[in-house]
Design a protein around this motif. Structure first.
Motif, PDB file in Angstrom:
ATOM      1  N   VAL A 215     -24.002 -30.710  11.338  1.00 13.89           N
ATOM      2  CA  VAL A 215     -22.936 -30.429  11.815  1.00 13.89           C
ATOM      3  C   VAL A 215     -23.549 -30.429  12.930  1.00 13.89           C
ATOM      4  O   VAL A 215     -24.387 -29.616  13.111  1.00 13.89           O
ATOM      5  CB  VAL A 215     -22.326 -29.590  11.619  1.00 13.89           C
ATOM      6  CG1 VAL A 215     -21.313 -28.931  12.378  1.00 13.89           C
ATOM      7  CG2 VAL A 215     -20.811 -29.406   9.628  1.00 13.89           C
ATOM      8  N   TYR A 236     -15.825 -31.617   4.003  1.00 10.73           N
ATOM      9  CA  TYR A 236     -16.052 -30.142   4.445  1.00 10.73           C
ATOM     10  C   TYR A 236     -16.876 -29.112   3.436  1.00 10.73           C
ATOM     11  O   TYR A 236     -16.480 -28.925   3.502  1.00 10.73           O
ATOM     12  CB  TYR A 236     -15.802 -30.418   5.376  1.00 10.73           C
ATOM     13  CG  TYR A 236     -15.844 -30.737   7.544  1.00 10.73           C
ATOM     14  CD1 TYR A 236     -16.450 -30.339   8.293  1.00 10.73           C
ATOM     15  CD2 TYR A 236     -15.119 -31.920   7.219  1.00 10.73           C
ATOM     16  CE1 TYR A 236     -16.791 -31.320   9.606  1.00 10.73           C
ATOM     17  CE2 TYR A 236     -14.668 -32.393   8.361  1.00 10.73           C
ATOM     18  CZ  TYR A 236     -16.130 -32.223   9.590  1.00 10.73           C
ATOM     19  OH  TYR A 236     -16.196 -32.670  10.577  1.00 10.73           O
ATOM     20  N   GLU A 238     -17.184 -24.912   3.339  1.00 14.82           N
ATOM     21  CA  GLU A 238     -17.565 -23.874   4.781  1.00 14.82           C
ATOM     22  C   GLU A 238     -17.604 -22.564   4.247  1.00 14.82           C
ATOM     23  O   GLU A 238     -17.710 -22.886   3.006  1.00 14.82           O
ATOM     24  CB  GLU A 238     -16.348 -24.522   5.257  1.00 14.82           C
ATOM     25  CG  GLU A 238     -15.329 -24.988   5.934  1.00 14.82           C
ATOM     26  CD  GLU A 238     -14.386 -25.573   5.782  1.00 14.82           C
ATOM     27  OE1 GLU A 238     -13.231 -24.437   5.892  1.00 14.82           O
ATOM     28  OE2 GLU A 238     -13.577 -26.285   6.775  1.00 14.82           O
TER      29      GLU A 238
END
Length: 453
Positions: A215, A236, A238
Protein backbone atom coordinates in the motif's frame (compact mmCIF):
# COMPACT_ATOMS: atom_id res chain seq x y z
CA UNK A 1 13.93 -12.25 -32.26
CA UNK A 2 13.51 -9.54 -29.65
CA UNK A 3 14.16 -5.84 -29.46
CA UNK A 4 14.43 -3.31 -26.65
CA UNK A 5 11.68 -0.75 -26.27
CA UNK A 6 12.12 2.30 -24.05
CA UNK A 7 9.17 4.05 -22.47
CA UNK A 8 8.33 6.36 -19.57
CA UNK A 9 5.64 5.33 -17.07
CA UNK A 10 3.93 7.53 -14.48
CA UNK A 11 4.26 5.85 -11.09
CA UNK A 12 1.09 7.53 -9.89
CA UNK A 13 -1.46 6.54 -12.54
CA UNK A 14 0.38 4.28 -15.00
CA UNK A 15 0.23 6.71 -17.94
CA UNK A 16 2.76 5.68 -20.60
CA UNK A 17 4.60 7.97 -23.00
CA UNK A 18 7.58 7.45 -25.36
CA UNK A 19 9.42 10.41 -23.81
CA UNK A 20 9.76 11.82 -20.33
CA UNK A 21 7.46 14.61 -19.18
CA UNK A 22 7.70 16.93 -16.22
CA UNK A 23 3.97 16.81 -15.50
CA UNK A 24 1.68 13.85 -16.10
CA UNK A 25 -1.21 14.83 -18.41
CA UNK A 26 -3.42 12.17 -16.83
CA UNK A 27 -3.11 12.68 -13.05
CA UNK A 28 -1.33 16.10 -13.09
CA UNK A 29 1.50 14.79 -10.87
CA UNK A 30 4.94 16.39 -11.21
CA UNK A 31 8.18 14.41 -11.68
CA UNK A 32 6.40 11.05 -11.51
CA UNK A 33 7.79 9.45 -14.70
CA UNK A 34 10.45 6.74 -14.63
CA UNK A 35 12.09 5.13 -17.62
CA UNK A 36 11.48 1.45 -18.24
CA UNK A 37 13.03 -0.86 -20.82
CA UNK A 38 10.86 -3.64 -22.21
CA UNK A 39 12.15 -6.55 -24.29
CA UNK A 40 9.58 -6.98 -27.02
CA UNK A 41 9.48 -10.19 -29.01
CA UNK A 42 8.88 -9.83 -32.77
CA UNK A 43 6.85 -13.06 -32.69
CA UNK A 44 3.42 -12.38 -31.20
CA UNK A 45 2.76 -13.63 -27.65
CA UNK A 46 -0.89 -14.38 -26.98
CA UNK A 47 -2.06 -15.21 -23.49
CA UNK A 48 -5.11 -17.43 -23.64
CA UNK A 49 -7.00 -19.30 -20.97
CA UNK A 50 -8.42 -21.87 -23.38
CA UNK A 51 -7.38 -22.86 -26.89
CA UNK A 52 -10.86 -24.15 -27.70
CA UNK A 53 -12.96 -22.20 -30.16
CA UNK A 54 -15.96 -20.63 -28.45
CA UNK A 55 -19.28 -19.67 -29.99
CA UNK A 56 -21.98 -17.36 -28.58
CA UNK A 57 -24.67 -19.05 -26.50
CA UNK A 58 -28.13 -17.95 -25.46
CA UNK A 59 -27.94 -17.15 -21.75
CA UNK A 60 -31.33 -18.74 -21.08
CA UNK A 61 -29.95 -22.05 -22.37
CA UNK A 62 -26.74 -21.95 -20.30
CA UNK A 63 -26.69 -24.36 -17.38
CA UNK A 64 -24.94 -22.93 -14.33
CA UNK A 65 -23.42 -25.25 -11.76
CA UNK A 66 -22.70 -24.33 -8.17
CA UNK A 67 -19.01 -24.14 -7.35
CA UNK A 68 -17.82 -26.00 -4.29
CA UNK A 69 -15.87 -23.50 -2.25
CA UNK A 70 -12.82 -24.18 -0.10
CA UNK A 71 -12.81 -23.11 3.54
CA UNK A 72 -9.82 -21.43 5.15
CA UNK A 73 -10.60 -22.61 8.67
CA UNK A 74 -11.07 -18.94 9.65
CA UNK A 75 -14.83 -18.13 9.59
CA UNK A 76 -14.25 -14.37 9.44
CA UNK A 77 -11.99 -14.80 6.41
CA UNK A 78 -14.54 -17.04 4.68
CA UNK A 79 -17.31 -14.52 5.44
CA UNK A 80 -15.51 -11.72 3.60
CA UNK A 81 -14.72 -14.02 0.65
CA UNK A 82 -18.43 -14.70 0.23
CA UNK A 83 -18.58 -18.07 1.97
CA UNK A 84 -15.19 -19.52 1.06
CA UNK A 85 -12.60 -19.60 -1.72
CA UNK A 86 -13.72 -20.15 -5.30
CA UNK A 87 -11.28 -22.47 -7.17
CA UNK A 88 -9.48 -20.65 -9.96
CA UNK A 89 -9.94 -17.20 -8.43
CA UNK A 90 -7.21 -14.62 -7.91
CA UNK A 91 -7.46 -12.77 -4.60
CA UNK A 92 -5.48 -9.62 -3.80
CA UNK A 93 -4.90 -8.67 -0.17
CA UNK A 94 -3.51 -5.21 0.57
CA UNK A 95 -2.68 -3.40 3.77
CA UNK A 96 -0.12 -1.30 5.60
CA UNK A 97 3.29 -2.82 6.35
CA UNK A 98 3.25 -4.93 9.51
CA UNK A 99 -0.56 -5.06 9.76
CA UNK A 100 -0.61 -8.88 9.54
CA UNK A 101 -1.14 -9.82 5.87
CA UNK A 102 1.54 -12.53 5.88
CA UNK A 103 0.33 -13.82 9.24
CA UNK A 104 -3.25 -14.11 7.96
CA UNK A 105 -2.25 -15.97 4.79
CA UNK A 106 0.21 -18.27 6.55
CA UNK A 107 -2.51 -19.33 9.00
CA UNK A 108 -5.01 -19.78 6.16
CA UNK A 109 -2.44 -21.78 4.15
CA UNK A 110 -1.90 -24.10 7.10
CA UNK A 111 -5.63 -24.77 7.46
CA UNK A 112 -6.09 -25.26 3.70
CA UNK A 113 -3.17 -27.70 3.49
CA UNK A 114 -4.46 -29.77 6.40
CA UNK A 115 -7.93 -30.07 4.82
CA UNK A 116 -7.36 -30.13 1.05
CA UNK A 117 -3.72 -31.14 0.42
CA UNK A 118 -0.65 -29.37 -0.93
CA UNK A 119 -0.45 -25.60 -0.61
CA UNK A 120 2.46 -23.55 -1.96
CA UNK A 121 3.53 -20.41 -0.07
CA UNK A 122 5.93 -18.32 -2.19
CA UNK A 123 7.91 -15.74 -0.25
CA UNK A 124 9.68 -13.18 -2.39
CA UNK A 125 10.74 -10.95 0.49
CA UNK A 126 11.80 -13.42 3.19
CA UNK A 127 14.03 -16.46 3.27
CA UNK A 128 12.66 -19.92 4.04
CA UNK A 129 14.29 -19.71 7.48
CA UNK A 130 12.56 -16.41 8.27
CA UNK A 131 9.20 -17.85 7.19
CA UNK A 132 9.84 -20.86 9.41
CA UNK A 133 10.49 -18.60 12.42
CA UNK A 134 7.08 -16.99 11.89
CA UNK A 135 5.40 -20.38 11.44
CA UNK A 136 6.86 -21.59 14.75
CA UNK A 137 5.35 -18.59 16.51
CA UNK A 138 1.97 -19.23 14.88
CA UNK A 139 2.03 -22.97 15.50
CA UNK A 140 2.02 -23.73 11.75
CA UNK A 141 3.60 -27.13 11.08
CA UNK A 142 1.66 -28.86 8.28
CA UNK A 143 3.25 -31.70 6.30
CA UNK A 144 1.52 -30.51 3.12
CA UNK A 145 2.43 -26.81 3.30
CA UNK A 146 5.38 -26.02 1.04
CA UNK A 147 7.48 -22.86 1.27
CA UNK A 148 9.41 -21.47 -1.71
CA UNK A 149 11.76 -18.48 -1.66
CA UNK A 150 11.78 -17.26 -5.27
CA UNK A 151 11.26 -14.04 -7.28
CA UNK A 152 11.40 -15.36 -10.85
CA UNK A 153 7.83 -15.97 -11.98
CA UNK A 154 8.84 -18.50 -14.65
CA UNK A 155 10.49 -20.67 -11.99
CA UNK A 156 7.49 -20.23 -9.69
CA UNK A 157 5.16 -21.46 -12.43
CA UNK A 158 7.33 -24.55 -12.97
CA UNK A 159 7.04 -25.41 -9.27
CA UNK A 160 3.26 -24.90 -9.42
CA UNK A 161 3.00 -27.32 -12.36
CA UNK A 162 5.24 -29.83 -10.60
CA UNK A 163 3.55 -29.67 -7.18
CA UNK A 164 -0.07 -29.28 -8.37
CA UNK A 165 -1.11 -27.45 -5.16
CA UNK A 166 -4.66 -26.76 -4.02
CA UNK A 167 -3.81 -23.08 -3.40
CA UNK A 168 -0.90 -20.70 -3.96
CA UNK A 169 0.20 -17.60 -2.02
CA UNK A 170 2.49 -15.00 -3.63
CA UNK A 171 4.01 -12.75 -0.96
CA UNK A 172 4.27 -10.24 -2.51
CA UNK A 173 3.33 -9.40 -6.11
CA UNK A 174 5.72 -6.42 -6.00
CA UNK A 175 8.70 -8.76 -5.46
CA UNK A 176 8.26 -11.11 -8.44
CA UNK A 177 9.35 -10.42 -12.02
CA UNK A 178 9.34 -11.77 -15.57
CA UNK A 179 12.66 -11.95 -17.42
CA UNK A 180 11.01 -10.71 -20.65
CA UNK A 181 10.95 -7.23 -19.13
CA UNK A 182 14.04 -5.37 -17.97
CA UNK A 183 12.19 -3.05 -15.60
CA UNK A 184 12.74 -3.63 -11.91
CA UNK A 185 10.35 -5.75 -9.77
CA UNK A 186 7.54 -3.59 -8.46
CA UNK A 187 7.36 -1.38 -11.55
CA UNK A 188 4.08 -0.86 -13.37
CA UNK A 189 5.03 -3.16 -16.23
CA UNK A 190 6.21 -6.00 -14.00
CA UNK A 191 3.17 -5.82 -11.70
CA UNK A 192 0.72 -5.80 -14.61
CA UNK A 193 2.37 -8.60 -16.56
CA UNK A 194 3.03 -10.82 -13.53
CA UNK A 195 -0.54 -10.47 -12.30
CA UNK A 196 -1.90 -11.27 -15.77
CA UNK A 197 0.33 -14.34 -16.01
CA UNK A 198 -0.79 -15.58 -12.58
CA UNK A 199 -4.43 -14.99 -13.53
CA UNK A 200 -4.06 -17.34 -16.51
CA UNK A 201 -2.23 -19.87 -14.35
CA UNK A 202 -5.11 -19.83 -11.83
CA UNK A 203 -7.79 -20.23 -14.50
CA UNK A 204 -6.00 -22.98 -16.43
CA UNK A 205 -5.18 -25.11 -13.40
CA UNK A 206 -8.34 -24.15 -11.47
CA UNK A 207 -6.44 -23.25 -8.29
CA UNK A 208 -6.93 -20.13 -6.15
CA UNK A 209 -3.98 -17.76 -5.99
CA UNK A 210 -3.55 -15.16 -3.23
CA UNK A 211 -1.50 -12.05 -4.02
CA UNK A 212 -0.13 -9.79 -1.29
CA UNK A 213 0.00 -6.16 -2.39
CA UNK A 214 1.80 -3.24 -0.82
CA UNK A 215 0.00 0.00 0.00
CA UNK A 216 1.27 3.47 -0.89
CA UNK A 217 1.48 6.43 1.47
CA UNK A 218 -1.92 7.56 0.20
CA UNK A 219 -3.44 4.23 1.35
CA UNK A 220 -3.94 2.82 -2.16
CA UNK A 221 -2.59 -0.43 -3.52
CA UNK A 222 0.77 0.09 -5.23
CA UNK A 223 0.61 -0.25 -8.99
CA UNK A 224 -2.01 2.46 -9.81
CA UNK A 225 -5.16 0.31 -9.67
CA UNK A 226 -3.72 -2.02 -12.31
CA UNK A 227 -4.00 -4.99 -9.96
CA UNK A 228 -7.56 -4.22 -8.91
CA UNK A 229 -8.80 -4.50 -12.51
CA UNK A 230 -7.06 -7.81 -13.16
CA UNK A 231 -7.91 -9.86 -10.06
CA UNK A 232 -11.28 -11.34 -9.04
CA UNK A 233 -11.33 -10.14 -5.42
CA UNK A 234 -9.68 -7.21 -3.64
CA UNK A 235 -9.41 -7.30 0.16
CA UNK A 236 -8.01 -4.63 2.46
CA UNK A 237 -6.55 -5.57 5.83
CA UNK A 238 -6.94 -2.57 8.12
CA UNK A 239 -6.30 -1.59 11.71
CA UNK A 240 -4.13 0.51 13.96
CA UNK A 241 -0.79 -0.90 15.02
CA UNK A 242 -1.46 0.12 18.60
CA UNK A 243 -4.82 -1.70 18.65
CA UNK A 244 -5.24 -5.45 18.87
CA UNK A 245 -8.14 -5.58 16.41
CA UNK A 246 -7.79 -6.01 12.65
CA UNK A 247 -10.51 -5.56 10.04
CA UNK A 248 -10.69 -7.35 6.70
CA UNK A 249 -13.06 -5.80 4.16
CA UNK A 250 -13.71 -6.39 0.45
CA UNK A 251 -13.78 -3.58 -2.10
CA UNK A 252 -14.26 -5.92 -5.08
CA UNK A 253 -15.62 -9.46 -5.13
CA UNK A 254 -16.90 -11.26 -8.21
CA UNK A 255 -18.08 -14.18 -6.11
CA UNK A 256 -19.67 -12.48 -3.12
CA UNK A 257 -20.77 -9.28 -1.43
CA UNK A 258 -18.47 -6.30 -0.96
CA UNK A 259 -20.25 -5.24 2.24
CA UNK A 260 -19.04 -8.01 4.53
CA UNK A 261 -16.55 -7.31 7.28
CA UNK A 262 -14.20 -9.74 9.02
CA UNK A 263 -12.81 -8.85 12.46
CA UNK A 264 -9.74 -10.46 14.02
CA UNK A 265 -7.84 -10.06 17.24
CA UNK A 266 -4.04 -10.06 17.07
CA UNK A 267 -2.62 -12.31 19.78
CA UNK A 268 0.82 -13.78 20.51
CA UNK A 269 0.02 -16.87 18.45
CA UNK A 270 -1.48 -15.03 15.51
CA UNK A 271 -4.89 -13.83 14.42
CA UNK A 272 -8.02 -15.11 16.14
CA UNK A 273 -11.59 -14.68 14.85
CA UNK A 274 -13.79 -12.32 16.85
CA UNK A 275 -17.12 -14.16 17.07
CA UNK A 276 -19.09 -11.47 18.91
CA UNK A 277 -17.47 -8.13 18.05
CA UNK A 278 -20.23 -5.95 19.52
CA UNK A 279 -19.81 -7.44 22.98
CA UNK A 280 -16.04 -7.20 22.74
CA UNK A 281 -15.99 -3.54 21.61
CA UNK A 282 -18.29 -2.51 24.49
CA UNK A 283 -16.65 -4.62 27.21
CA UNK A 284 -14.34 -1.85 28.51
CA UNK A 285 -16.83 0.98 28.23
CA UNK A 286 -17.03 3.52 31.05
CA UNK A 287 -20.63 4.34 31.90
CA UNK A 288 -22.24 7.59 33.05
CA UNK A 289 -19.71 9.90 31.42
CA UNK A 290 -20.68 12.71 29.09
CA UNK A 291 -19.87 12.30 25.42
CA UNK A 292 -20.22 8.51 25.38
CA UNK A 293 -22.90 6.97 23.14
CA UNK A 294 -23.57 3.49 21.73
CA UNK A 295 -24.47 3.33 18.02
CA UNK A 296 -25.36 0.49 15.67
CA UNK A 297 -23.77 0.09 12.25
CA UNK A 298 -24.51 -2.52 9.59
CA UNK A 299 -21.43 -4.11 8.06
CA UNK A 300 -22.67 -6.53 5.42
CA UNK A 301 -25.18 -8.87 7.04
CA UNK A 302 -23.95 -8.28 10.58
CA UNK A 303 -24.88 -5.40 12.92
CA UNK A 304 -22.06 -3.94 15.00
CA UNK A 305 -22.59 -2.04 18.24
CA UNK A 306 -19.83 0.47 18.85
CA UNK A 307 -19.05 3.24 21.29
CA UNK A 308 -18.73 6.80 20.01
CA UNK A 309 -16.80 9.21 22.22
CA UNK A 310 -16.84 12.99 21.83
CA UNK A 311 -14.87 15.72 23.55
CA UNK A 312 -15.69 19.43 23.16
CA UNK A 313 -13.24 21.91 24.72
CA UNK A 314 -12.59 25.65 24.29
CA UNK A 315 -10.02 26.28 21.59
CA UNK A 316 -6.67 27.83 22.42
CA UNK A 317 -6.07 28.83 18.82
CA UNK A 318 -7.68 31.38 16.55
CA UNK A 319 -9.50 28.78 14.47
CA UNK A 320 -11.36 25.86 16.10
CA UNK A 321 -10.55 22.43 14.71
CA UNK A 322 -12.43 19.17 14.31
CA UNK A 323 -10.52 15.93 14.78
CA UNK A 324 -12.00 12.52 14.06
CA UNK A 325 -10.73 8.95 14.45
CA UNK A 326 -12.63 6.11 12.82
CA UNK A 327 -15.07 8.45 11.05
CA UNK A 328 -14.78 10.97 8.23
CA UNK A 329 -13.74 14.35 9.63
CA UNK A 330 -15.79 16.17 7.00
CA UNK A 331 -18.88 14.28 8.18
CA UNK A 332 -18.28 15.50 11.72
CA UNK A 333 -17.93 19.08 10.47
CA UNK A 334 -21.21 18.74 8.57
CA UNK A 335 -23.05 17.47 11.65
CA UNK A 336 -21.73 20.36 13.73
CA UNK A 337 -22.94 22.79 11.04
CA UNK A 338 -26.42 21.21 11.11
CA UNK A 339 -26.41 21.49 14.91
CA UNK A 340 -25.59 25.19 14.70
CA UNK A 341 -28.10 26.05 11.97
CA UNK A 342 -31.09 23.88 12.93
CA UNK A 343 -30.84 23.80 16.73
CA UNK A 344 -28.99 27.03 17.43
CA UNK A 345 -26.34 25.29 19.54
CA UNK A 346 -23.11 27.04 18.58
CA UNK A 347 -19.83 25.34 19.47
CA UNK A 348 -17.86 27.35 16.96
CA UNK A 349 -15.41 28.57 19.62
CA UNK A 350 -14.56 25.01 20.69
CA UNK A 351 -12.43 22.14 19.41
CA UNK A 352 -14.43 18.96 18.76
CA UNK A 353 -12.82 15.51 18.96
CA UNK A 354 -14.76 12.38 17.91
CA UNK A 355 -13.50 8.82 18.26
CA UNK A 356 -14.89 5.38 17.31
CA UNK A 357 -13.38 3.07 19.93
CA UNK A 358 -11.66 -0.19 19.10
CA UNK A 359 -9.70 1.06 16.07
CA UNK A 360 -12.66 0.45 13.72
CA UNK A 361 -13.46 2.81 10.84
CA UNK A 362 -17.15 3.33 10.03
CA UNK A 363 -18.45 5.11 6.92
CA UNK A 364 -22.15 4.32 7.32
CA UNK A 365 -24.44 7.37 7.84
CA UNK A 366 -26.61 5.38 10.26
CA UNK A 367 -24.36 6.49 13.13
CA UNK A 368 -24.92 10.23 12.48
CA UNK A 369 -27.46 10.73 15.25
CA UNK A 370 -25.25 8.98 17.78
CA UNK A 371 -22.25 11.15 16.86
CA UNK A 372 -24.36 14.31 17.14
CA UNK A 373 -25.77 13.28 20.54
CA UNK A 374 -22.28 12.47 21.83
CA UNK A 375 -21.10 15.98 20.88
CA UNK A 376 -24.10 17.62 22.56
CA UNK A 377 -23.75 15.43 25.65
CA UNK A 378 -20.14 16.41 26.21
CA UNK A 379 -20.73 20.06 25.38
CA UNK A 380 -23.49 20.27 28.02
CA UNK A 381 -21.69 17.81 30.32
CA UNK A 382 -24.82 15.63 30.59
CA UNK A 383 -24.34 11.84 30.33
CA UNK A 384 -26.72 9.82 28.15
CA UNK A 385 -28.32 6.66 29.52
CA UNK A 386 -25.62 3.95 28.99
CA UNK A 387 -28.27 1.30 28.18
CA UNK A 388 -29.56 3.26 25.18
CA UNK A 389 -28.55 2.57 21.58
CA UNK A 390 -28.96 5.41 19.07
CA UNK A 391 -29.62 4.81 15.37
CA UNK A 392 -30.32 7.26 12.54
CA UNK A 393 -28.99 9.34 9.69
CA UNK A 394 -29.13 13.12 10.08
CA UNK A 395 -30.22 15.20 7.08
CA UNK A 396 -29.20 18.78 6.37
CA UNK A 397 -32.64 19.95 7.47
CA UNK A 398 -32.21 18.40 10.91
CA UNK A 399 -34.55 15.50 10.08
CA UNK A 400 -33.71 11.92 11.09
CA UNK A 401 -33.67 9.76 7.98
CA UNK A 402 -34.42 6.02 7.92
CA UNK A 403 -31.72 3.36 7.89
CA UNK A 404 -31.79 -0.18 6.45
CA UNK A 405 -31.99 -3.40 8.52
CA UNK A 406 -33.42 -1.69 11.58
CA UNK A 407 -34.69 -4.98 13.03
CA UNK A 408 -31.26 -6.59 12.99
CA UNK A 409 -29.72 -3.56 14.68
CA UNK A 410 -32.28 -3.41 17.49
CA UNK A 411 -32.34 -7.19 18.00
CA UNK A 412 -28.56 -7.14 18.41
CA UNK A 413 -28.92 -4.38 21.02
CA UNK A 414 -31.63 -6.34 22.86
CA UNK A 415 -29.46 -9.45 22.83
CA UNK A 416 -26.65 -7.52 24.55
CA UNK A 417 -28.96 -6.23 27.28
CA UNK A 418 -29.78 -2.70 26.12
CA UNK A 419 -33.08 -1.44 27.48
CA UNK A 420 -33.89 1.37 25.02
CA UNK A 421 -33.43 2.08 21.32
CA UNK A 422 -33.84 5.47 19.66
CA UNK A 423 -34.37 5.21 15.90
CA UNK A 424 -35.96 7.09 12.94
CA UNK A 425 -39.74 7.43 12.97
CA UNK A 426 -40.04 6.19 9.37
CA UNK A 427 -38.54 2.80 10.35
CA UNK A 428 -41.42 2.24 12.76
CA UNK A 429 -43.67 1.06 9.89
CA UNK A 430 -41.99 -2.29 9.31
CA UNK A 431 -40.39 -3.20 12.60
CA UNK A 432 -40.77 -6.49 14.42
CA UNK A 433 -38.38 -6.72 17.34
CA UNK A 434 -37.96 -9.58 19.75
CA UNK A 435 -37.35 -8.91 23.43
CA UNK A 436 -38.39 -6.29 25.96
CA UNK A 437 -36.34 -3.36 24.67
CA UNK A 438 -38.17 0.00 24.69
CA UNK A 439 -38.62 1.49 21.24
CA UNK A 440 -38.57 5.27 20.81
CA UNK A 441 -38.94 6.83 17.36
CA UNK A 442 -37.80 10.38 16.55
CA UNK A 443 -38.46 12.64 13.56
CA UNK A 444 -35.81 15.31 14.02
CA UNK A 445 -32.98 16.50 16.24
CA UNK A 446 -35.42 18.36 18.55
CA UNK A 447 -37.19 15.11 19.43
CA UNK A 448 -33.84 13.47 20.11
CA UNK A 449 -32.72 16.26 22.43
CA UNK A 450 -35.92 16.04 24.49
CA UNK A 451 -35.45 12.32 25.02
CA UNK A 452 -31.70 11.89 25.34
CA UNK A 453 -30.16 15.06 26.81
Amino acid sequence: MAQAKHKFVCQKCGYTTPRGLGKCPSCQAWNSFTEETEIVSTSPLHRVISHQSNTPEIIAHVTATDVERQFTGMPEFDRVLGGGIVPGSVILIGGDPGIGKSTLLLQASDALSCKYGNVLYVSGEESVNQTKIRSNRLGVNSDTLYVLCENNLELIEKQIEKLQPQAVVIDSIQSVYLTDFQSAPGSITQIRECAAQLLICAKKQNIPIFLVGHVTKEGNLAGPRVLEHIVDTVLYFEGERHHIYRVLRATKNRFGSTNELGIFEMQNKGLVDVKNPSQLFLSDREENISGSVVVSSMEGTRPLLLEVQALVVPTHFGTPRNTATGIDRNRVALLIAVLNKRVGLDIGDSDAFVNITGGIRIDEPGIDLGVLMAIISNHQNKPIDPRTVIIGEVGLGGEIRPVPHIERRINEAAKLGFSRAVFPDYNQKSIDVKGTIELISVKNIYDSLKILV
